[in-house]
Design a protein around this motif. Structure first.
Motif, mmCIF file in Angstrom:
data_model
loop_
_atom_site.group_PDB
_atom_site.id
_atom_site.type_symbol
_atom_site.label_atom_id
_atom_site.label_comp_id
_atom_site.label_asym_id
_atom_site.label_seq_id
_atom_site.Cartn_x
_atom_site.Cartn_y
_atom_site.Cartn_z
ATOM 1 N N PRO A 13 0.806 -1.231 0.000
ATOM 2 C CA PRO A 13 0.000 0.000 0.000
ATOM 3 C C PRO A 13 0.835 1.275 0.000
ATOM 4 O O PRO A 13 0.480 2.257 -0.659
ATOM 5 C CB PRO A 13 -0.826 -0.138 1.290
ATOM 6 C CG PRO A 13 -0.991 -1.613 1.464
ATOM 7 C CD PRO A 13 0.332 -2.188 1.035
ATOM 8 N N ALA A 14 1.960 1.272 0.708
ATOM 9 C CA ALA A 14 2.807 2.468 0.744
ATOM 10 C C ALA A 14 3.375 2.772 -0.638
ATOM 11 O O ALA A 14 3.463 3.941 -1.051
ATOM 12 C CB ALA A 14 3.943 2.260 1.746
ATOM 13 N N ASP A 27 3.578 5.817 -5.805
ATOM 14 C CA ASP A 27 3.553 5.823 -7.272
ATOM 15 C C ASP A 27 2.434 6.713 -7.796
ATOM 16 O O ASP A 27 2.610 7.455 -8.769
ATOM 17 C CB ASP A 27 3.391 4.399 -7.809
ATOM 18 C CG ASP A 27 4.610 3.526 -7.526
ATOM 19 O OD1 ASP A 27 5.685 4.088 -7.216
ATOM 20 O OD2 ASP A 27 4.486 2.287 -7.603
ATOM 21 N N LEU A 28 1.267 6.625 -7.162
ATOM 22 C CA LEU A 28 0.124 7.413 -7.622
ATOM 23 C C LEU A 28 0.343 8.905 -7.384
ATOM 24 O O LEU A 28 -0.090 9.738 -8.179
ATOM 25 C CB LEU A 28 -1.159 6.936 -6.933
ATOM 26 C CG LEU A 28 -1.620 5.528 -7.342
ATOM 27 C CD1 LEU A 28 -2.738 5.036 -6.431
ATOM 28 C CD2 LEU A 28 -2.077 5.504 -8.796
ATOM 29 N N LYS A 29 1.025 9.250 -6.291
ATOM 30 C CA LYS A 29 1.326 10.655 -6.053
ATOM 31 C C LYS A 29 2.322 11.167 -7.089
ATOM 32 O O LYS A 29 2.224 12.311 -7.549
ATOM 33 C CB LYS A 29 1.886 10.848 -4.638
ATOM 34 C CG LYS A 29 0.847 10.684 -3.541
ATOM 35 C CD LYS A 29 1.314 11.237 -2.208
ATOM 36 C CE LYS A 29 1.283 12.747 -2.225
ATOM 37 N NZ LYS A 29 1.483 13.331 -0.884
ATOM 38 N N ARG A 30 3.276 10.330 -7.477
ATOM 39 C CA ARG A 30 4.221 10.722 -8.534
ATOM 40 C C ARG A 30 3.504 10.962 -9.856
ATOM 41 O O ARG A 30 3.946 11.765 -10.677
ATOM 42 C CB ARG A 30 5.284 9.637 -8.735
ATOM 43 C CG ARG A 30 6.409 9.656 -7.727
ATOM 44 C CD ARG A 30 7.471 8.642 -8.133
ATOM 45 N NE ARG A 30 8.114 8.986 -9.402
ATOM 46 C CZ ARG A 30 8.731 8.118 -10.190
ATOM 47 N NH1 ARG A 30 8.783 6.838 -9.857
ATOM 48 N NH2 ARG A 30 9.298 8.514 -11.314
ATOM 49 N N MET A 31 2.398 10.250 -10.056
ATOM 50 C CA MET A 31 1.606 10.428 -11.272
ATOM 51 C C MET A 31 0.835 11.749 -11.238
ATOM 52 O O MET A 31 0.386 12.241 -12.264
ATOM 53 C CB MET A 31 0.641 9.250 -11.412
ATOM 54 C CG MET A 31 -0.260 9.306 -12.626
ATOM 55 S SD MET A 31 -1.447 7.952 -12.611
ATOM 56 C CE MET A 31 -2.531 8.461 -13.961
ATOM 57 N N GLY A 32 0.692 12.315 -10.032
ATOM 58 C CA GLY A 32 -0.034 13.576 -9.912
ATOM 59 C C GLY A 32 -1.518 13.394 -9.735
ATOM 60 O O GLY A 32 -2.310 14.278 -10.101
#
Length: 1180
Positions: free
Chosen positions: A189-190, A195-200
């Motif tokens: 989960p971390a 990864d999703l935050k890096r995607m914006g």
């Protein structure tokens, strides 16, 4: 990981984009832009339109991959657009851990360490060859079921779980920790969030959680959900057929499967063919007992035509005792299924009385139900497989092409019969029995198809498959019965009654098995079991009807998705919602059961609305919350108060104001405005999603508003698979393409429910496009590109303004319809082409006001897809606030006539280029004796009206179009009408090509424009206003525009509105040397042709053709030598390059004397100055 199709030369541009993305994401985090709280009811904010979007939480047994990313990007783009439309948007994101996969993987790791040590030393394994499955009968069903299995693609070539973990980049010491299922919940989960935050992603991460009882708040919510369902009578207990894993001793739901996702049960009629005594040697000890060979069929109505029974001579069979004392003979696999369907004395146990090979039971006499033959025999069929049915096949050669082909082979081949000890009496007397009349095939459909396709033997597999397709479905839907008692009735109407008759009479039993092979996560081949379980009764009529109402008001964005929902509702009945193995929430009233993963994930969107107040962004809620609410305080009555507007305040220690806050969040955000998922979830999760909302909230206002289903994602036109290396995780994609480069390629991958295609070259091109755009904006802002000041006023200014307004409106429609590929096309690719065209046409420079507006609009149109770059540009152009608070641009008026006139200009340019190219090719192909000079000038002819023959043709075409119901009739009818007009006879050769071109225009531009007798605008003015551009783009020295009546006869007859004609001419010239003395300037001295009366602008234009990096012609000045004879020979003074040179004024022209081959500069006042063949140019 997929291979690069080509090696990158450098990563500077990629690194630049990634640096921008990192800075922008920090800004968003600091501003907490995506953290959305519901406004208080009664305040002005409550009236703001909201937009609540969700994506099925991904399973946390690995890193997110590009397939996940493609689906969730639809949510992301939609949220970005709806924010611009002024809506308050909430995009929460949960993480799924319920079910078998994590627990099964953890247990596998434990076993592998027990069996092979630490680190494990695995034995070499042979490759497993999977046989192609064989089904004798096609299954006539109407089920919208996904047949996609993901596990094989995910695990690649790894044989053991340890190897799978190694493929994720984990070391042995790290893998050891994953033997504890809880570790999975802490690890993946971390990474998902990172990864999703890096995607914006525009996610409110305060609302993120993971599932299972490891999260007590969510666990409490799921228990409330199921208690609510049980009170409403939706959860029931009883015997039901379900896919079952004997190894795990529990039902195996979709998410618990290694392969076979979406596979359900298939009902067969098990035909009991009684073995006649005396029994063969291996069965002699069973004398006196009833022995049956049992054949599984999907076509009980054809049993009237049985002529024999097929068995495979080399397959292993068993005889086993049933619960009623009868002996059945079939494969062990089929017996295993029956043992779990309460057909044997003890559940799951097979009482084997004999083990046999097919040859042991070959040539035995049987008594079969319904057939007109008193005795039939077992005969050999070599194509029978063990993985479907019972291994025993009943033969109906009248309606089965396979049976007829095999029977014919046996009759024709005595040696084949003798090989398997089959006597002639067992084969030769038996003929197909007419039982069904089928249109086009008669009463022996298999025989008719066999003869029609000229099938030679049972080895003609392709032809036999074609024959089955021809007769089976047609027989089911159009066939009429011929047998007594059912005469004239349709096959589809009598199938069930005939089945029931045989069951009642003891000639058959019902039998179930999986539609195809299903493997559990624990590597067990599953079967279909009849077992006690808790299940959701999705077949209940009242519940189903409510769900159909919910579907009616649901926006599915696509007709195919709606049809898939409707098909699912037609067949969906019970769904087992409990199991005993895995992770999850326990049934509140029966703690031995866990709620399975497709059942606890149907209304959790409601939990998102309050998750941030309960968990404060901690995945398992272990940190508590600012409101002081404990998990054990979340009783059923508390949840009722939050989710039901008429529920009373509960008896609780939680303050009323606090619970009102939770209720306020739910009441504002619900219902779900959009749920996005892959199309494979329509037959299960998405349909359950509708069912459960209808059950929990009877109020239609709380039912989901929209579901957007998409296809699967291909990578470079191939299926993603670790085993082939064609695979990308989200993290890999971000590293290789940047967030916005990846997002651009995802948007371009596809919009429909068909499979989309992520193309790496497109992602690489996206990096270049985005970087180039940012650099161009910087050039504009730094005044590196000269712009024209003042208000927009020229023809091209006005056209560009209209084109921007068109793009705004069309792109808004595309975004609203969630057609993101189209939005990218209209809002970026075509929008940039419009700018490029404007730049090309603006010979005197682009207008500053328009270009600044273009940058602003382009930034907003692209922002939902590439938010980082757009946020950065938004700052560059001086916008104080984040682009996330901006509003969609308002499109102004569109001057359609002006836009059409611009299209006419570009079409004309395209046509002139082609004509010029053909002229030059023609010149090259001519004999060397004939010299054709390249053209220097062009006369373009435009027509005010069509020539009379074309005008008459258009009038006839319009009449034919209207008379034929707004479509053109066949060409032969059109030509007959045209021949009626005498004045058209001399143009007969031209008529049909003209008609064809008009039809093409109708398809492209519509009938009104294509059949109009005059142009909607002044073509001569449009071309004359752009005459400098025409000459420049055609690389000619001059262009003149005239009306067609000034041309020759051919021009007058063929030139028509919208289709100019041209005449290329060549004017004589002399060569002029144009020198550049500027040191280190990069500008080259050139030779240009000069023609009599050429202007200074003409000469500058020709210089720019050789020096393409001279962008602005106004910066170029021409000089003549004071001493035209010695001046060019003197070495220039680098400190004073203008010494001995005089400026040539723009009013001057160049005069040529072709006879003496001299060039002079001539001024309007009469001054004439020789050049001696050389002048100077300087660039300011």
């Amino acid at each position: 990981m997929s291979d690069f199709s080509s090696t990158r030369k450098g990563t500077y541009k990629l690194s630049a984009l990634q640096a921008i993305e990192e800075d922008v994401q920090k800004k968003w985090d600091e501003l907490k832009i995506f953290e959305e709280d519901a406004p208080l009811k009664g305040t002005p904010g409550w009236e703001q339109e909201k937009y609540f979007v969700t994506f099925p939480y991904p399973y946390m047994n690995g890193r997110l991959h590009l397939g996940h990313t493609y689906s969730l990007s639809k949510c992301e783009f939609a949220v970005g657009f709806q924010r611009l439309m002024g809506k308050k948007c909430l995009y929460p994101f949960g993480l799924h851990c319920t079910g078998m996969p994590i627990k099964a993987c953890a247990d596998k790791l434990k076993r592998e360490m027990e069996d092979f040590g630490f680190p494990p030393n695995f034995p070499e394994t042979e490759k497993v060859v999977v046989e192609e499955k064989n089904t004798k009968d096609p299954i006539i069903v109407d089920k919208s079921k996904s047949k996609k299995s993901k596990a094989a693609a995910k695990t690649g070539t790894a044989q053991y779980q340890w190897q799978i973990m190694r493929s994720l980049g984990l070391e042995n010491d790290e893998i050891k920790l994953f033997a504890d299922a809880e570790h999975w919940l802490k690890y993946f989960p971390a990474f998902a969030k990172k990864d999703l935050k890096r995607m914006g992603l525009k996610v409110d991460w305060r609302r993120t959680f993971y599932t299972t009882d490891a999260n007590p708040y969510y666990d409490s919510f799921v228990r409330w959900h199921f208690l609510t369902l049980k009170d409403k009578g939706k959860v029931k207990y009883g015997k039901r057929y379900t896919i079952f894993s004997p190894k795990d001793n529990q039902p195996c739901m979709d998410h618990d499967r290694q392969s076979g996702e979406g596979v359900g049960g298939q009902e067969y009629t098990l035909i009991k063919m009684k073995l006649l005594e005396p029994y063969p040697a291996k069965l002699s000890s069973l004398a006196g007992k009833k022995i049956f060979l049992v054949a599984a069929t999907l076509r009980p109505e054809t049993m009237f035509g049985q002529t024999n029974c097929w068995v495979h001579p080399d397959i292993k069979y068993i005889a086993y005792q049933m619960k009623n004392g009868e002996i059945f003979i079939s494969t062990h696999r089929a017996a295993r299924n029956m043992a779990y369907q309460e057909m044997t004395a003890t559940q799951g146990e097979i009482d084997i009385v004999a083990e046999l090979k097919g040859q042991d039971i070959m040539g035995l006499p049987l008594s079969a139900p319904l057939t007109c033959y008193q005795v039939i025999y077992t005969l050999p069929m070599l194509t029978i497989k063990e993985d479907k049915g019972t291994g025993v096949v009943t033969s109906v050669p009248s309606d089965s092409p396979d049976d007829y082909a095999a029977l014919c082979d046996l009759k024709r081949k005595p040696l084949f019969r003798s090989k398997y000890n089959v006597q002639d009496k067992m084969v030769l007397p038996f003929e197909p029995v007419p039982i069904i009349e089928i249109p086009d095939f008669g009463n022996l459909s298999a025989v008719a198809a066999y003869d029609k396709l000229k099938i030679q033997s049972q080895n003609d597999k392709d032809k036999l498959a074609e024959a089955k397709e021809m007769v089976y479905l047609k027989g089911f839907y159009e066939g009429k019965m011929l047998v007594k008692g059912y005469e004239g009735q349709r096959v589809q109407d009598v199938k069930k009654p005939i089945q029931q008759q045989m069951v009642v009479n003891g000639g058959a039993v019902l039998y179930m098995e999986p539609e195809r092979k299903v493997m559990s996560r624990s590597a067990d081949e599953c079967l279909l079991a009849l077992c006690n379980q808790w299940y959701l009764d999705y077949g209940e009529e009242e519940w189903k009807e409510k769900t159909k109402q919910a579907l009616q008001q649901l926006n599915t964005y696509c007709d195919e998705t709606r049809r898939n929902f409707e098909a699912t509702l037609d067949w969906l009945k019970e769904h087992a919602c409990s199991r005993t193995y895995g992770l999850g929430t326990r049934l509140p009233w029966d703690q031995q059961w866990l709620i399975e993963s497709l059942s606890d994930s149907t209304i959790y969107m409601a939990y998102y609305t309050v998750a941030h107040l309960l968990q404060d962004g901690v995945f398992d809620g272990s940190a508590g919350n600012k409101l002081g609410i404990k998990a054990d305080q979340m009783t059923r009555e508390v949840w009722n108060f939050i989710y039901f507007h008429d529920a009373p305040f509960p008896d609780t220690q939680i303050p009323k104001q606090t619970l009102e806050k939770l209720r306020n969040e739910f009441m504002y955000w619900y219902p779900v405005d959009l749920r996005v998922s892959g199309k494979d979830l329509v037959p299960n999760h998405l349909t359950y999603f509708l069912y459960n909302h209808c059950a929990v909230w009877p109020d239609k206002e709380m039912w989901p508003r929209g579901v957007r289903a998409n296809g699967h994602l291909l990578l470079n036109s191939e299926k993603m698979s670790k085993s082939t290396g064609n695979f990308l995780t989200l993290s890999n994609a971000l590293d290789r393409f940047s967030a916005d480069g990846m997002r651009l390629a995802l948007a371009d991958a596809g919009d429909t429910v068909e499979d989309a295609n992520f193309v790496e070259k497109m992602a690489d091109a996206g990096i270049l496009r985005l970087y180039t755009w940012v650099e161009w904006v910087k050039e504009i802002l730094n005044n590196d590109i000269p712009l024209r000041e003042g208000p927009p006023s020229t023809f091209n200014d006005k056209v560009f303004m209209s084109e921007m307004n068109i793009a705004i409106k069309i792109t808004q429609v595309n975004y609203n319809d969630m057609m993101f590929k189209e939005a990218l096309k209209t809002g970026f690719f075509e929008f940039q082409l419009a700018r490029d065209k404007y730049r090309e046409l603006s010979m005197d420079g682009m207008n500053r006001e328009l270009i600044m507006k273009y940058i602003e609009v382009q930034t907003l149109l692209l922002a939902p897809i590439c938010p980082h770059i757009c946020e950065y540009v938004w700052g560059l152009i001086g916008k104080g606030n984040s682009i996330m608070y901006a509003k969609w641009p308002v499109g102004g008026e569109v001057d359609d006539t002006l836009v059409k006139s611009s299209e006419f200009l570009m079409d004309t340019v395209h046509d002139l280029r082609l004509r010029l190219k053909n002229r030059l090719l023609q010149a090259k192909s001519k004999s060397k004796k004939v010299s054709i000079e390249p053209p220097t000038h062009c006369i373009v002819y435009v027509a005010k009206n069509y020539p009379e023959w074309q005008k008459l043709t258009l009038q006839v075409l319009r009449q034919q179009y209207d008379a034929n119901g707004e479509s053109f009739p066949e060409n032969k009818i059109i030509i007959q009408e045209l021949k009626k007009h005498q004045e058209l006879k001399k143009y007969m050769k031209k008529l049909m090509p003209f008609v064809a071109s008009v039809k093409e225009l109708v398809n492209r531009n519509g009938v009104e424009q294509a059949l109009a007798l005059t142009s909607a605008f002044d073509e001569l003015t449009v071309l004359s206003n752009n005459i400098v551009y025409l000459a420049d783009t055609l690389e000619l020295d001059g262009v003149e525009v005239k009306f067609s009546n000034e041309g020759n006869t051919k021009v007058q007859e063929d030139c028509c509105p919208g289709h100019p004609l041209c005449e290329f001419i060549t004017l004589a010239s002399l060569d002029l040397s144009v020198l550049n003395p500027q040191p280190c300037s990069g500008f080259f001295s050139v030779h240009v042709p000069v023609r009599n009366n050429d202007s200074v602008a003409n000469i500058v234009s020709r210089i720019r053709k050789f020096n393409r990096h001279i962008k602005d012609s106004h910066r170029v000045q021409l000089y003549r030598f004071e001493d035209p004879v010695s001046g060019p020979r003197i070495i220039p003074d680098l400190n004073n390059t203008l010494t001995g040179k005089l400026l040539i004024d723009d009013s001057a022209v160049f005069a040529t004397d072709l006879e003496n081959k001299t060039i002079s500069v001539k001024y309007p006042g009469g001054g004439v100055f020789p050049t001696n063949g050389a002048i100077v140019f300087m660039v300011q």
